[in-house]
Design an enzyme around this catalytic site. Structure first.
Site, PDB file in Angstrom:
ATOM      1  N   CYS A 244      31.090  15.678  41.796  1.00 50.94           N
ATOM      2  CA  CYS A 244      32.373  15.380  42.434  1.00 50.94           C
ATOM      3  C   CYS A 244      33.426  16.460  42.235  1.00 50.94           C
ATOM      4  CB  CYS A 244      32.915  14.057  41.897  1.00 50.94           C
ATOM      5  SG  CYS A 244      31.859  12.644  42.278  1.00 50.94           S
ATOM      6  N   HIS A 407      53.286  16.399  41.408  1.00 49.31           N
ATOM      7  CA  HIS A 407      52.330  15.434  41.947  1.00 49.31           C
ATOM      8  C   HIS A 407      50.968  15.635  41.279  1.00 49.31           C
ATOM      9  CE1 HIS A 407      55.310  14.664  45.078  1.00 49.31           C
ATOM     10  NE2 HIS A 407      55.374  15.966  45.254  1.00 49.31           N
ATOM     11  N   HIS A 411      40.861  12.751  40.610  1.00 49.27           N
ATOM     12  CA  HIS A 411      39.655  12.330  41.327  1.00 49.27           C
ATOM     13  C   HIS A 411      39.471  10.817  41.241  1.00 49.27           C
ATOM     14  CE1 HIS A 411      35.589  11.702  42.551  1.00 49.27           C
ATOM     15  NE2 HIS A 411      35.128  11.552  41.337  1.00 49.27           N
ATOM     16  N   HIS A 440      41.377   2.505  46.560  1.00 50.57           N
ATOM     17  CA  HIS A 440      41.432   1.207  47.221  1.00 50.57           C
ATOM     18  C   HIS A 440      41.055   1.314  48.699  1.00 50.57           C
ATOM     19  CE1 HIS A 440      43.401  -2.221  49.276  1.00 50.57           C
ATOM     20  NE2 HIS A 440      43.133  -2.881  48.157  1.00 50.57           N
ATOM     21  N   ASN A 444      35.309   5.923  46.332  1.00 53.73           N
ATOM     22  CA  ASN A 444      35.007   7.235  45.748  1.00 53.73           C
ATOM     23  C   ASN A 444      34.289   8.060  46.812  1.00 53.73           C
ATOM     24  OD1 ASN A 444      34.005   9.448  44.365  1.00 53.73           O
ATOM     25  ND2 ASN A 444      33.257   8.289  42.618  1.00 53.73           N
TER      26      ASN A 444
END
Length: 512
Positions: A244, A407, A411, A440, A444
């Site tokens: 990832c 900000h 991940h 949400h 992922n």
């Protein structure tokens, strides 16, 4: 696929800061006082040089004004008759400036990026997900109950997407279906990117594609070259098996190539493929990716052309990469293997969160000194001296990264990942809002999740000129990689962005 780690449920958490009613008012006032004392210290140290130079300059001006005008005339006369020294100094100055300009790193600009949003028919609400799992007859009762619990506390909503092959009963994973998923995601993101940037495919000089688990022949990068008829001398790269965090690695590779090749553009495509990597067994640690990973991908347009600065959204400031693969536990904590029944899947170790924490610590040890203000570095150094030299029993000082970044794009590997970083970095709920809402809404999406998070921040209208963004990604191996970007102007969301149809509904309350 990696980065879930949902064995720990985490605290969940709604967005917003709340002061509990049980907290005493004097304690609250004391914490507010300490906060402003620390802010005052930060501004004092950060502007110390300016505060010192201003009175010195005033003194010099006053002294110069009181000098005898004859002294100033003599100084000018002296300079006129030392022409050789003046020419030599000027030559050295010009030579030094030329060397600096020729050898300094070229700025890399992020012109724009695009995140893929799947069609409505590919949505996978919890009820449909569990019903399909029951009807496939591959999972026993214990596995079905385990998946239900993981989904309930995962932080995922009811609007995430899975590929078309997984909507059939039974599912129809095949090489052809996997190719179609890859084309759907990559071409969807690239089509939108080319429309928004008005860049012609023939103008692309560098192409980097990363996908961890699906590596067909011809490669995914060749698939893109064929679709868009990219030029024959394009520099194309295909990164596989890097998990990832490979999106940051792909950006780093493109950045290095843009230092060598002048006046060119690079496209970076980040995706993951679910169709052939769904697990149809009953090993608990290998069922977690089924519950967390969802369909998604991103495409970026990077440029080293000075003319692109005006229209670019961001400038790349730093990339810091950490690899813990030399440690056996770290190497095996996200591991693709076969279970006892010979079914292939990705296993997530229970040590994942601890290993991720160690990788993060190593990464920020390198990143901290180059991004943190002097005030935070002094406090960290002081705590280190007290602990090492004076043997004082003091906790190591955790730098306040909120003073370095505006900000945070963490991940969206899973709820536990976001909870852990929020706690360890002492962030506020608003700082992890983009990560929680991305998890949400989209689940992922592997290496592309940090771009959905950046798009969320833009869609909320929070990205101002000069703001700094910290993207943090974890990946198998085990790796922790960071990318730091600086906004070149007040950034607005691009057309047909991933949040265009739903941003008004966010943030939402995530059930704990």
């Amino acid at each position: 696929m990696d980065g879930g780690g949902e064995y720990t449920s985490g605290s969940g958490g709604a967005v917003g800061v709340q002061i509990q009613h049980s907290r005493r008012l004097p304690d609250f006032l004391q914490s507010v006082k300490l906060k402003y004392v620390k802010l005052g210290y930060h501004y004092l140290v950060s502007h110390l040089i300016t505060l010192c130079l201003v009175p010195i300059m005033l003194i010099i001006i006053v002294e110069a004004s009181q000098k005898n005008p004859d002294d100033i005339r003599q100084l000018w006369f002296h300079l006129q008759y030392n022409l050789v020294s003046f020419v030599i100094c000027s030559a050295f100055l010009v030579f030094g400036s030329t060397v600096y300009i020729m050898t300094r790193p070229r700025p890399v600009y992020l012109v724009d990026y695009s995140c893929y949003r799947a069609p409505e028919n590919l949505k996978a609400p919890f009820s449909r997900f569990m019903e399909h799992s029951r009807l496939t007859e591959d999972f026993d009762d214990s596995s079905l109950e385990f998946q239900r619990k993981i989904l309930e506390r995962s932080g995922l909503g009811d609007e995430t997407y899975v590929p078309e092959a997984m909507h059939f009963i039974p599912p129809r994973p095949s090489m052809q279906a996997a190719r179609e998923e890859a084309q759907q995601v990559m071409f969807g993101a690239l089509d939108n990117l080319f429309v928004n940037t008005n860049v012609k495919p023939k103008d692309i000089g560098i192409l980097v594609v990363n996908c961890s688990l699906f590596n067909p022949t011809p490669s995914l990068s060749a698939m893109i070259v064929n679709k868009y008829k990219l030029r024959g001398n394009i520099l194309s790269f295909n990164l596989g098996g890097m998990g990832c965090s490979a999106g940051v690695i792909a950006v780093d590779l493109a950045k290095d190539l843009l230092q060598v090749h002048r006046n060119t553009c690079a496209v970076v495509v980040s995706t993951e493929n679910i169709t052939q990597n769904w697990y149809f067994g009953n090993k608990k640690s290998m069922l977690i990716p089924n519950c967390l990973f969802r369909l998604g991908g991103s495409a970026l347009l990077l440029s080293n052309k000075s003319a692109d600065r005006r229209r670019a959204k961001y400038k790349l400031v730093h990339v810091v990469r950490t690899h813990k693969g030399a440690d056996d536990k770290a190497f095996q904590c996200v591991y693709q293997e076969q279970d006892n029944a010979g079914k292939t899947g990705v296993s997530l170790s229970k040590d994942l969160m601890a290993i991720a924490g160690g990788a993060l610590k190593t990464n920020i040890t390198t990143l901290g000194p180059i991004v943190l203000p002097v005030s935070e570095q002094l406090l960290f150094f002081a705590s280190l001296v007290l602990k090492k030299l004076f043997k004082k029993n003091v906790k190591p000082y955790i730098p306040d990264f909120k003073l370095a970044f505006d900000h945070f794009c963490i991940h969206a590997g899973g709820r536990a990942v976001i909870d852990e970083l929020e706690k360890n970095l002492q962030l506020l709920p608003v700082h992890v809002e983009a990560s929680r809402m991305t998890l949400h809404r989209f689940g992922n999406t592997s290496s592309s999740s940090i771009w959905y998070e950046l798009a969320y921040t833009e869609a909320k209208g929070r990205m101002g000129r000069g703001h700094r963004v910290w993207q943090i990604a974890f990946g198998s191996g085990f790796k922790c990689n960071s990318a730091v970007w600086e906004a070149l102007h007040n950034v607005k969301p691009s057309r047909n962005g991933p949040w265009e149809d739903c941003i008004d509904r966010y943030p939402v309350q995530v059930v704990s």
